[in-house]
Structure formats: structure tokens, C-alpha cells
Design an enzyme around this catalytic site. Sequence first.
Site, PDB file in Angstrom:
ATOM      1  N   LYS A  44      10.977 -18.062  28.504  1.00  0.00           N
ATOM      2  CA  LYS A  44      11.507 -16.707  28.628  1.00  0.00           C
ATOM      3  C   LYS A  44      10.649 -15.888  29.605  1.00  0.00           C
ATOM      4  O   LYS A  44       9.563 -16.325  29.990  1.00  0.00           O
ATOM      5  CB  LYS A  44      11.554 -16.066  27.233  1.00  0.00           C
ATOM      6  CG  LYS A  44      12.451 -16.837  26.231  1.00  0.00           C
ATOM      7  CD  LYS A  44      12.496 -16.137  24.874  1.00  0.00           C
ATOM      8  CE  LYS A  44      13.264 -16.938  23.832  1.00  0.00           C
ATOM      9  NZ  LYS A  44      13.321 -16.242  22.520  1.00  0.00           N
TER      10      LYS A  44
ATOM     11  N   TYR B   1      23.088 -15.494  22.860  1.00  0.00           N
ATOM     12  CA  TYR B   1      22.680 -14.929  21.567  1.00  0.00           C
ATOM     13  C   TYR B   1      23.885 -14.421  20.759  1.00  0.00           C
ATOM     14  O   TYR B   1      23.738 -13.556  19.906  1.00  0.00           O
ATOM     15  CB  TYR B   1      21.661 -13.810  21.775  1.00  0.00           C
ATOM     16  CG  TYR B   1      20.277 -14.332  22.110  1.00  0.00           C
ATOM     17  CD1 TYR B   1      19.668 -15.314  21.320  1.00  0.00           C
ATOM     18  CD2 TYR B   1      19.575 -13.843  23.205  1.00  0.00           C
ATOM     19  CE1 TYR B   1      18.408 -15.797  21.620  1.00  0.00           C
ATOM     20  CE2 TYR B   1      18.299 -14.330  23.509  1.00  0.00           C
ATOM     21  CZ  TYR B   1      17.730 -15.302  22.711  1.00  0.00           C
ATOM     22  OH  TYR B   1      16.478 -15.778  23.006  1.00  0.00           O
TER      23      TYR B   1
ATOM     24  N   PHE C  12      18.634  -5.783  16.337  1.00  0.00           N
ATOM     25  CA  PHE C  12      17.753  -6.025  17.494  1.00  0.00           C
ATOM     26  C   PHE C  12      18.484  -6.694  18.662  1.00  0.00           C
ATOM     27  O   PHE C  12      17.868  -7.062  19.659  1.00  0.00           O
ATOM     28  CB  PHE C  12      16.538  -6.872  17.081  1.00  0.00           C
ATOM     29  CG  PHE C  12      16.904  -8.163  16.374  1.00  0.00           C
ATOM     30  CD1 PHE C  12      17.256  -9.290  17.105  1.00  0.00           C
ATOM     31  CD2 PHE C  12      16.892  -8.247  14.986  1.00  0.00           C
ATOM     32  CE1 PHE C  12      17.585 -10.485  16.467  1.00  0.00           C
ATOM     33  CE2 PHE C  12      17.232  -9.442  14.337  1.00  0.00           C
ATOM     34  CZ  PHE C  12      17.577 -10.562  15.087  1.00  0.00           C
TER      35      PHE C  12
ATOM     36  N   ARG D 152      11.143 -28.394  18.510  1.00  0.00           N
ATOM     37  CA  ARG D 152      10.998 -27.244  17.594  1.00  0.00           C
ATOM     38  C   ARG D 152       9.634 -27.273  16.896  1.00  0.00           C
ATOM     39  O   ARG D 152       9.039 -26.230  16.642  1.00  0.00           O
ATOM     40  CB  ARG D 152      12.112 -27.230  16.529  1.00  0.00           C
ATOM     41  CG  ARG D 152      13.512 -26.978  17.059  1.00  0.00           C
ATOM     42  CD  ARG D 152      13.957 -25.552  17.206  1.00  0.00           C
ATOM     43  NE  ARG D 152      13.850 -24.649  16.100  1.00  0.00           N
ATOM     44  CZ  ARG D 152      14.331 -23.400  16.148  1.00  0.00           C
ATOM     45  NH1 ARG D 152      14.961 -22.948  17.236  1.00  0.00           N
ATOM     46  NH2 ARG D 152      14.197 -22.592  15.135  1.00  0.00           N
TER      47      ARG D 152
ATOM     48  N   THR E 126      10.184 -19.052  14.427  1.00  0.00           N
ATOM     49  CA  THR E 126      10.804 -17.955  15.199  1.00  0.00           C
ATOM     50  C   THR E 126       9.909 -16.716  15.265  1.00  0.00           C
ATOM     51  O   THR E 126       9.772 -16.093  16.313  1.00  0.00           O
ATOM     52  CB  THR E 126      12.158 -17.561  14.534  1.00  0.00           C
ATOM     53  OG1 THR E 126      12.969 -18.738  14.432  1.00  0.00           O
ATOM     54  CG2 THR E 126      12.870 -16.496  15.330  1.00  0.00           C
TER      55      THR E 126
ATOM     56  N   ARG F 213       4.637 -20.742  20.094  1.00  0.00           N
ATOM     57  CA  ARG F 213       4.884 -19.352  19.696  1.00  0.00           C
ATOM     58  C   ARG F 213       3.692 -18.757  18.952  1.00  0.00           C
ATOM     59  O   ARG F 213       3.400 -17.564  19.081  1.00  0.00           O
ATOM     60  CB  ARG F 213       6.148 -19.286  18.834  1.00  0.00           C
ATOM     61  CG  ARG F 213       7.433 -19.490  19.640  1.00  0.00           C
ATOM     62  CD  ARG F 213       8.631 -19.681  18.748  1.00  0.00           C
ATOM     63  NE  ARG F 213       9.893 -19.563  19.464  1.00  0.00           N
ATOM     64  CZ  ARG F 213      11.083 -19.757  18.901  1.00  0.00           C
ATOM     65  NH1 ARG F 213      11.159 -20.081  17.621  1.00  0.00           N
ATOM     66  NH2 ARG F 213      12.185 -19.630  19.604  1.00  0.00           N
TER      67      ARG F 213
ATOM     68  N   ASN G  39       8.808 -14.382  21.695  1.00  0.00           N
ATOM     69  CA  ASN G  39       8.257 -15.670  21.274  1.00  0.00           C
ATOM     70  C   ASN G  39       8.260 -16.737  22.380  1.00  0.00           C
ATOM     71  O   ASN G  39       8.190 -17.928  22.114  1.00  0.00           O
ATOM     72  CB  ASN G  39       8.946 -16.155  19.997  1.00  0.00           C
ATOM     73  CG  ASN G  39      10.452 -16.206  20.137  1.00  0.00           C
ATOM     74  OD1 ASN G  39      10.975 -16.165  21.239  1.00  0.00           O
ATOM     75  ND2 ASN G  39      11.150 -16.314  19.011  1.00  0.00           N
TER      76      ASN G  39
ATOM     77  N   HIS H  99      12.618 -20.593  24.015  1.00  0.00           N
ATOM     78  CA  HIS H  99      13.775 -20.900  23.175  1.00  0.00           C
ATOM     79  C   HIS H  99      13.878 -22.414  23.083  1.00  0.00           C
ATOM     80  O   HIS H  99      13.585 -23.120  24.046  1.00  0.00           O
ATOM     81  CB  HIS H  99      15.060 -20.354  23.803  1.00  0.00           C
ATOM     82  CG  HIS H  99      16.294 -20.922  23.171  1.00  0.00           C
ATOM     83  ND1 HIS H  99      16.833 -20.420  22.012  1.00  0.00           N
ATOM     84  CD2 HIS H  99      17.054 -22.000  23.506  1.00  0.00           C
ATOM     85  CE1 HIS H  99      17.893 -21.143  21.674  1.00  0.00           C
ATOM     86  NE2 HIS H  99      18.046 -22.118  22.563  1.00  0.00           N
TER      87      HIS H  99
ATOM     88  N   GLU I 134      24.709 -24.802  24.217  1.00  0.00           N
ATOM     89  CA  GLU I 134      23.742 -24.121  25.072  1.00  0.00           C
ATOM     90  C   GLU I 134      23.562 -24.831  26.413  1.00  0.00           C
ATOM     91  O   GLU I 134      23.483 -24.187  27.458  1.00  0.00           O
ATOM     92  CB  GLU I 134      22.392 -24.023  24.339  1.00  0.00           C
ATOM     93  CG  GLU I 134      22.459 -23.096  23.136  1.00  0.00           C
ATOM     94  CD  GLU I 134      21.216 -23.153  22.245  1.00  0.00           C
ATOM     95  OE1 GLU I 134      21.174 -22.416  21.253  1.00  0.00           O
ATOM     96  OE2 GLU I 134      20.291 -23.944  22.544  1.00  0.00           O
TER      97      GLU I 134
HETATM   98  P1  DAT Z   1      15.116 -19.303  17.162  1.00  0.00           P
HETATM   99  O1  DAT Z   1      14.855 -18.733  18.538  1.00  0.00           O
HETATM  100  O2  DAT Z   1      13.847 -19.727  16.482  1.00  0.00           O
HETATM  101  O3  DAT Z   1      16.160 -20.384  17.159  1.00  0.00           O
HETATM  102  P2  DAT Z   1      17.160 -17.459  16.189  1.00  0.00           P
HETATM  103  O4  DAT Z   1      18.158 -18.314  16.892  1.00  0.00           O
HETATM  104  O5  DAT Z   1      17.421 -17.126  14.757  1.00  0.00           O
HETATM  105  O6  DAT Z   1      15.689 -18.115  16.257  1.00  0.00           O
HETATM  106  O7  DAT Z   1      16.987 -16.087  16.946  1.00  0.00           O
HETATM  107  C1  DAT Z   1      16.975 -16.017  18.353  1.00  0.00           C
HETATM  108  C2  DAT Z   1      15.919 -15.030  18.792  1.00  0.00           C
HETATM  109  O8  DAT Z   1      16.179 -13.728  18.248  1.00  0.00           O
HETATM  110  C3  DAT Z   1      14.516 -15.372  18.314  1.00  0.00           C
HETATM  111  O9  DAT Z   1      13.872 -16.305  19.174  1.00  0.00           O
HETATM  112  C4  DAT Z   1      13.842 -14.043  18.311  1.00  0.00           C
HETATM  113  C5  DAT Z   1      14.945 -13.073  17.940  1.00  0.00           C
HETATM  114  N1  DAT Z   1      14.930 -12.783  16.495  1.00  0.00           N
HETATM  115  C6  DAT Z   1      15.459 -13.563  15.509  1.00  0.00           C
HETATM  116  N2  DAT Z   1      15.287 -13.018  14.305  1.00  0.00           N
HETATM  117  C7  DAT Z   1      14.640 -11.845  14.523  1.00  0.00           C
HETATM  118  C8  DAT Z   1      14.162 -10.794  13.672  1.00  0.00           C
HETATM  119  N3  DAT Z   1      14.339 -10.829  12.338  1.00  0.00           N
HETATM  120  N4  DAT Z   1      13.525  -9.751  14.248  1.00  0.00           N
HETATM  121  C9  DAT Z   1      13.358  -9.691  15.591  1.00  0.00           C
HETATM  122  N5  DAT Z   1      13.779 -10.642  16.463  1.00  0.00           N
HETATM  123  C10 DAT Z   1      14.414 -11.703  15.933  1.00  0.00           C
HETATM  124 MG    MG Z   2      18.206 -20.316  17.595  1.00  0.00          MG
END
Ligand code: DAT
Ligand code: MG
Length: 168
Positions: free
Chosen positions: A11, A51, A59, A92, A98, A109, A123, A126, A137
Site C-alpha cells: 500500500k 473494498y 471507515f 497471511r 489486520t 503489519r 497496515n 493487503h 481480486e
Molecule cells: P484484511 O486486510 O486483513 O483482509 P479486511 O479485509 O477485513 O482485513 O479489511 C480490509 C482493510 O480495512 C484492512 O486491511 C484495514 C481496514 N480495516 C478493517 N477493519 C478495520 C477496523 N475495524 N478499523 C479500521 N480499519 C479497518
Molecule cells: Mg481482506
Amino acid sequence: MAVEQTLVLIKPDGLIKSLTGNILSRLSETRLVIIASKVVRVSRELAEQHYEHLKNEPFFEELVEYIIGDVHNTHRVMALVYQGDDAIKKVRDIVGHTNPEKANPVSIRGAYGRITTTGVFENVVHASSSPEDAEKEIKLWFQADEVVGDIYPVKDAVLKEVRQKVWA
Ligand code: DAT
Ligand code: MG
């Protein structure tokens, strides 16, 4: 163990903090094979599609601005596809939780991520979380001919009147 593909994105925070080499070194511990890579200027449309599963989260807008690069003022994301046995879990595991505060400190991360004062998880990377997500994706971020090997079914198509930038 099944051969899988997984999408990795470095990112904008990873790029602006010069972490690219460190991240790729950590990922090379998996012994997986890179079958596609490029640097992308992320459009709002791509960010929102990537997303989509989070579009109702409070957020979401900040997450979109983060992946586009508006937050770090560098409009670049490095996209890669890794392939190999159990690729999704192997990546992962090294990427970590996350939430950077919950991530193992030696994960990518855990080592490099942070939570902003507004609560966004910056973080750094991805990584796809299931074979279904990976397929969706990879097809979103890469054209079929940008990936080495036909990982998903392909067909020949003759494209006419496609407007694109070419070398002058
Ligand atoms: P990951 O990236 O571990 O697969 P995700 O797909 O649930 O996690 O979410 C995508 C991104 O959104 C993640 O990298 C960071 C952000 N995110 C997820 N949950 C969050 C939260 N509770 N507060 C803030 N940002 C969040
Ligand atoms: Mg994800």
C-alpha cells in the site's frame, strides 16, 4: 495442499516508507513464485471495488483515500501475484493480523503498521484471504495477459477501438 494464487498489495505507506525491499524479502521466505507484478495508480473505482465488502463500515471513505494514496501523497500501489502450495495462508501468516496492534511484532503489519488517530489501520500490505477472494481480486487488479500462466480460464478476444496510452 493445493496450489493457490494470492494477491499482495504494498500500500502507499509501504512505498513512501521505502519498505518495498523489506516486504519482498519477508515474502520470499514463503518460497512462493511471483507470477505477476506492477505499480498501479489506483482509481477511486478500483479502490471501491477492492473494498466493496466494507462499503457500509464507518471507515470506508478513509480506507479508500488511503489505498488511492491521498493520505500519503503518493499515488502508487505495488500489486503482485504469488503462486504455490497453500499460498494464501503462507502469505497471511507473514503479513499478520489486520489490526497492527494485534499483529505479531515480527509480522509485516506488526513491524511496520500503525493505527492513525482517526482509527484507520495503516497496515502496509493487503493479502487475499480465501481462494474466492484471490480470484476476484487478481481479476480486478490484473489483465489475463499480465499474469504468467493461465491461472483461470481465458479466451481469445480481438479488441477494437480500445482507447489507451501508447508510446509516442
Ligand atoms: P484484511 O486486510 O486483513 O483482509 P479486511 O479485509 O477485513 O482485513 O479489511 C480490509 C482493510 O480495512 C484492512 O486491511 C484495514 C481496514 N480495516 C478493517 N477493519 C478495520 C477496523 N475495524 N478499523 C479500521 N480499519 C479497518
Ligand atoms: Mg481482506
